[in-house]
Each structure stands twice: as structure tokens, then as C-alpha cells.
Motif scaffolding. Structure first.
Motif, mmCIF file in Angstrom:
data_model
loop_
_atom_site.group_PDB
_atom_site.id
_atom_site.type_symbol
_atom_site.label_atom_id
_atom_site.label_comp_id
_atom_site.label_asym_id
_atom_site.label_seq_id
_atom_site.Cartn_x
_atom_site.Cartn_y
_atom_site.Cartn_z
ATOM 1 N N ILE A 157 0.816 -1.205 0.000
ATOM 2 C CA ILE A 157 0.000 0.000 0.000
ATOM 3 C C ILE A 157 0.857 1.265 0.000
ATOM 4 C CG2 ILE A 157 -0.162 0.031 2.537
ATOM 5 C CD1 ILE A 157 -2.896 1.131 0.046
ATOM 6 N N GLY A 158 2.079 1.172 0.497
ATOM 7 C CA GLY A 158 2.964 2.335 0.535
ATOM 8 C C GLY A 158 3.370 2.831 -0.831
ATOM 9 N N GLU A 159 3.146 2.013 -1.868
ATOM 10 C CA GLU A 159 3.540 2.387 -3.230
ATOM 11 C C GLU A 159 2.421 3.094 -3.994
ATOM 12 O OE1 GLU A 159 6.620 1.934 -4.079
ATOM 13 O OE2 GLU A 159 7.059 0.858 -2.217
ATOM 14 N N ILE A 160 1.262 3.220 -3.398
ATOM 15 C CA ILE A 160 0.132 3.803 -4.110
ATOM 16 C C ILE A 160 0.367 5.303 -4.308
ATOM 17 C CG2 ILE A 160 -1.322 4.431 -2.128
ATOM 18 C CD1 ILE A 160 -3.658 3.100 -3.642
ATOM 19 N N PRO A 161 0.132 5.831 -5.527
ATOM 20 C CA PRO A 161 0.414 7.252 -5.794
ATOM 21 C C PRO A 161 -0.507 8.189 -5.014
ATOM 22 C CG PRO A 161 -0.671 6.224 -7.670
ATOM 23 C CD PRO A 161 -0.331 5.122 -6.735
ATOM 24 N N HIS A 162 -0.046 9.416 -4.813
ATOM 25 C CA HIS A 162 -0.795 10.399 -4.018
ATOM 26 C C HIS A 162 -2.172 10.667 -4.609
ATOM 27 C CE1 HIS A 162 1.801 12.111 -0.787
ATOM 28 N NE2 HIS A 162 2.727 11.438 -1.455
ATOM 29 N N SER A 163 -2.257 10.725 -5.926
ATOM 30 C CA SER A 163 -3.543 11.022 -6.554
ATOM 31 C C SER A 163 -4.582 9.948 -6.239
ATOM 32 C CB SER A 163 -3.374 11.151 -8.071
ATOM 33 O OG SER A 163 -2.828 9.962 -8.625
ATOM 34 N N THR A 164 -4.140 8.712 -6.114
ATOM 35 C CA THR A 164 -5.044 7.607 -5.796
ATOM 36 C C THR A 164 -5.326 7.536 -4.303
ATOM 37 O OG1 THR A 164 -4.073 6.410 -7.654
ATOM 38 C CG2 THR A 164 -5.440 5.139 -6.153
ATOM 39 N N GLN A 165 -4.383 8.011 -3.487
ATOM 40 C CA GLN A 165 -4.575 7.993 -2.038
ATOM 41 C C GLN A 165 -5.826 8.785 -1.644
ATOM 42 O OE1 GLN A 165 -1.057 9.102 0.206
ATOM 43 N NE2 GLN A 165 0.275 7.930 -1.168
ATOM 44 N N VAL A 166 -6.074 9.883 -2.345
ATOM 45 C CA VAL A 166 -7.251 10.706 -2.036
ATOM 46 C C VAL A 166 -8.533 9.905 -2.259
ATOM 47 C CG1 VAL A 166 -8.520 12.796 -2.622
ATOM 48 C CG2 VAL A 166 -6.023 12.808 -2.665
ATOM 49 N N LYS A 167 -8.605 9.184 -3.366
ATOM 50 C CA LYS A 167 -9.802 8.401 -3.681
ATOM 51 C C LYS A 167 -9.943 7.201 -2.747
ATOM 52 C CE LYS A 167 -10.002 9.810 -8.521
ATOM 53 N NZ LYS A 167 -10.090 9.383 -9.936
ATOM 54 N N LEU A 168 -8.811 6.613 -2.363
ATOM 55 C CA LEU A 168 -8.861 5.492 -1.426
ATOM 56 C C LEU A 168 -9.355 5.958 -0.060
ATOM 57 C CD1 LEU A 168 -8.322 2.562 -0.700
ATOM 58 C CD2 LEU A 168 -5.917 3.148 -0.322
ATOM 59 N N LEU A 169 -8.967 7.170 0.322
ATOM 60 C CA LEU A 169 -9.433 7.734 1.587
ATOM 61 C C LEU A 169 -10.948 7.832 1.596
ATOM 62 C CD1 LEU A 169 -8.713 9.054 4.316
ATOM 63 C CD2 LEU A 169 -8.567 11.239 3.098
ATOM 64 N N ARG A 170 -11.533 8.218 0.473
ATOM 65 C CA ARG A 170 -12.988 8.321 0.386
ATOM 66 C C ARG A 170 -13.648 6.954 0.543
ATOM 67 N NH1 ARG A 170 -16.721 9.433 -4.846
ATOM 68 N NH2 ARG A 170 -18.697 9.685 -3.747
ATOM 69 N N VAL A 171 -13.028 5.920 -0.037
ATOM 70 C CA VAL A 171 -13.572 4.569 0.103
ATOM 71 C C VAL A 171 -13.583 4.159 1.570
ATOM 72 C CG1 VAL A 171 -13.225 2.138 -0.471
ATOM 73 C CG2 VAL A 171 -12.840 3.876 -2.210
ATOM 74 N N LEU A 172 -12.514 4.480 2.283
ATOM 75 C CA LEU A 172 -12.428 4.124 3.697
ATOM 76 C C LEU A 172 -13.411 4.926 4.547
ATOM 77 C CD1 LEU A 172 -8.550 3.820 3.978
ATOM 78 C CD2 LEU A 172 -10.183 1.977 4.340
ATOM 79 N N GLN A 173 -13.637 6.174 4.172
ATOM 80 C CA GLN A 173 -14.525 7.033 4.953
ATOM 81 C C GLN A 173 -16.009 6.759 4.672
ATOM 82 O OE1 GLN A 173 -13.024 10.884 3.739
ATOM 83 N NE2 GLN A 173 -11.851 11.131 5.615
ATOM 84 N N ASP A 174 -16.338 6.683 3.372
ATOM 85 C CA ASP A 174 -17.746 6.636 2.975
ATOM 86 C C ASP A 174 -18.153 5.346 2.272
ATOM 87 O OD1 ASP A 174 -17.857 9.316 3.848
ATOM 88 O OD2 ASP A 174 -17.210 10.025 1.877
ATOM 89 N N HIS A 175 -17.182 4.481 1.983
ATOM 90 C CA HIS A 175 -17.442 3.245 1.228
ATOM 91 C C HIS A 175 -18.063 3.560 -0.133
ATOM 92 C CE1 HIS A 175 -16.485 0.789 4.758
ATOM 93 N NE2 HIS A 175 -17.227 1.639 5.458
ATOM 94 N N GLN A 176 -17.592 4.635 -0.746
ATOM 95 C CA GLN A 176 -18.135 5.064 -2.036
ATOM 96 C C GLN A 176 -17.005 5.346 -3.025
ATOM 97 O OE1 GLN A 176 -20.627 8.472 -1.289
ATOM 98 N NE2 GLN A 176 -22.311 7.250 -0.460
ATOM 99 N N PHE A 177 -17.300 5.143 -4.314
ATOM 100 C CA PHE A 177 -16.343 5.434 -5.377
ATOM 101 C C PHE A 177 -17.092 5.487 -6.700
ATOM 102 C CE2 PHE A 177 -16.630 0.887 -4.716
ATOM 103 C CZ PHE A 177 -16.746 0.368 -6.003
ATOM 104 N N GLU A 178 -16.411 5.949 -7.735
ATOM 105 C CA GLU A 178 -16.971 5.947 -9.090
ATOM 106 C C GLU A 178 -16.002 5.240 -10.030
ATOM 107 O OE1 GLU A 178 -16.716 9.257 -7.656
ATOM 108 O OE2 GLU A 178 -18.737 9.051 -6.798
ATOM 109 N N ARG A 179 -16.537 4.538 -11.018
ATOM 110 C CA ARG A 179 -15.686 4.018 -12.073
ATOM 111 C C ARG A 179 -15.123 5.193 -12.880
ATOM 112 N NH1 ARG A 179 -20.069 -0.162 -14.540
ATOM 113 N NH2 ARG A 179 -20.085 -1.726 -12.876
ATOM 114 N N LEU A 180 -13.970 4.988 -13.503
ATOM 115 C CA LEU A 180 -13.424 6.012 -14.385
ATOM 116 C C LEU A 180 -14.399 6.251 -15.537
ATOM 117 C CD1 LEU A 180 -9.628 5.057 -14.642
ATOM 118 C CD2 LEU A 180 -10.746 6.611 -13.042
ATOM 119 N N GLY A 181 -14.650 7.515 -15.843
ATOM 120 C CA GLY A 181 -15.560 7.864 -16.930
ATOM 121 C C GLY A 181 -17.015 7.848 -16.540
#
Length: 216
Positions: free
Chosen positions: A140-164
Motif C-alpha cells: 500500500i505504501g507504493e500507491i500514488p498520491h492522486s489515488t490515495q485521495v480516492k482510497l481515503l474516500r472509500v475508507l470514509q464513505d465506502h463510495q467510489f466511481e468508475r473512471l468515466g
């Protein structure tokens, strides 16, 4: 007197049950090695790990497993899944270090047809594939910063969107993350998001070095 006798008998029964559970939980091979859900090690530090797995397994809390390479971090993640109420659901693995920054988000979140060149059909990401089960984020330490923001949302709200897509998907998943890096130190130096670290580190598991885990 009858109550005292009954209490003594019940204490004896409970101790016997606890001992039987301990024997069931820890299997000793003919060579004297202790086995637990495929993990081998009889050192007291490993005994504590086994107890932690038993206690944390049924929880839905996020787990961060840290330790040197070769210490069995993936085995511990599997054991946590097996001991959880999600054991009959998928255990989906993604190695965060194996994908370039341009692909890691499509692997995690999926994508819609036509969202980028080569996206000839809609594809579910790992989070959707793991619905009801566990997502194992290796390195997990290798995940880029841009993706870390979206992963944080998954952990907080259990929500995400597919690309596009602008359609929000709510997922029922548990996340177990693994790293051989000191993420707390990485967070303090700014190499890893501090808020994400604390979201991941709800149940911390520190694995001992391999030689200690094997020691008796």
C-alpha cells in the motif's frame, strides 16, 4: 453450598472449553512447529499475532499489516479473512506496486466503456469484484498520491466511481493493507497521506522478523 459446587463445575467446564479451543486453534506438527491458518511459528510474538487474528477477524475494521519481506503478511491477511464473517465472500488481491499510476485507479475502481483509449467495454474494479468480502492491498505504501485521495474516500464513505462515470457506487467491503515500509514515518515526512495512514491503521499488526517467528 449447591451454588458453590455448581459454580466450581461451570468454571471447570469453561476452562476445558477454552483449552480445547486453544488446541483446535493451534496445530502442532510432528516436528514441533505450531501451525495456525497456514502460518508457522511458535515464538510468543507469533502467539500474540494468532490471538489478534482471532479477536480482529470478526470485525469489519480496517487492518494495516507491517513487517519485513518474507514474514507472512499475506498469510495473516488470508487468516483474518477466514476468521471474518465475510469468509464465504471474495478475497480480492491487488499489488499496488505492480501497476503504473495511470492504471492503478482503473484496477481499483473499474471503468466505463469509452472512458479512455482501449476501454472497449465496461469493467468492474477490484472493489466491486470484492463486494461483501475483503480487498487485500499489497504494498500500500507504493500507491500514488492522486489515488490515495480516492482510497481515503472509500475508507470514509465506502463510495467510489468508475473512471468515466459520475454514478456513485457504494461498496460493502473490508480493506486489509500490507506494507514493508514504516508508513507512520512516511506520513510524517509527507511521502504518504497522514489522514489515510490513520484510516488504514485502525487495527495495526506488526509482524516479527522471520527468524523470530520461527524460533521457539
Amino acid at each position: 453450598m449447591a451454588r458453590l459446587i455448581l459454580s466450581h463445575v461451570m468454571d471447570s467446564i469453561l476452562r476445558a472449553i477454552a483449552q480445547e479451543e486453544e488446541l483446535r486453534r493451534l496445530r502442532v506438527s510432528p516436528g514441533g512447529e505450531v501451525h495456525f491458518c497456514g502460518i508457522v511459528g511458535s515464538h510468543p510474538s507469533m502467539q500474540r499475532i494468532y490471538s489478534l487474528i482471532e479477536n480482529a477477524g470478526p470485525s469489519d475494521a480496517t487492518v494495516l499489516i507491517q513487517g519485513e519481506s518474507g514474514t507472512g503478511k499475506e498469510l495473516v491477511a488470508h487468516a483474518l479473512h477466514e476468521k471474518s464473517l465475510r469468509a464465504s465472500k471474495p478475497f480480492v488481491v491487488i499489488n499496488c506496486a505492480a501497476y503504473p499510476e495511470t492504471l492503478i485507479e482503473s484496477e481499483l475502481f473499474g471503468y466505463e466503456k469509452g472512458s479512455f483509449t482501449g476501454a472497449i467495454k465496461t469493467k468492474k474494479g477490484r472493489f466491486e469484484q470484492a463486494e461483501g468480502g475483503t480487498v487485500f492491498l499489497d504494498e500500500i505504501g507504493e500507491i500514488p498520491h492522486s489515488t490515495q485521495v480516492k482510497l481515503l474516500r472509500v475508507l470514509q464513505d465506502h463510495q467510489f466511481e468508475r473512471l468515466g462515470s459520475d454514478h456513485t457506487i457504494k461498496g460493502d467491503i473490508r480493506i486489509i493493507a500490507v506494507t514493508n515500509r514504516n508508513l507512520e514515518k512516511e506520513a510524517k515526512t509527507g511521502n504518504f497521506r497522514e489522514d489515510l495512514f490513520y484510516r488504514l491503521n485502525v487495527i495495526p499488526v506488526e509482524l516479527p522478523p522471520y527468524e523470530n517467528a520461527k524460533a521457539t
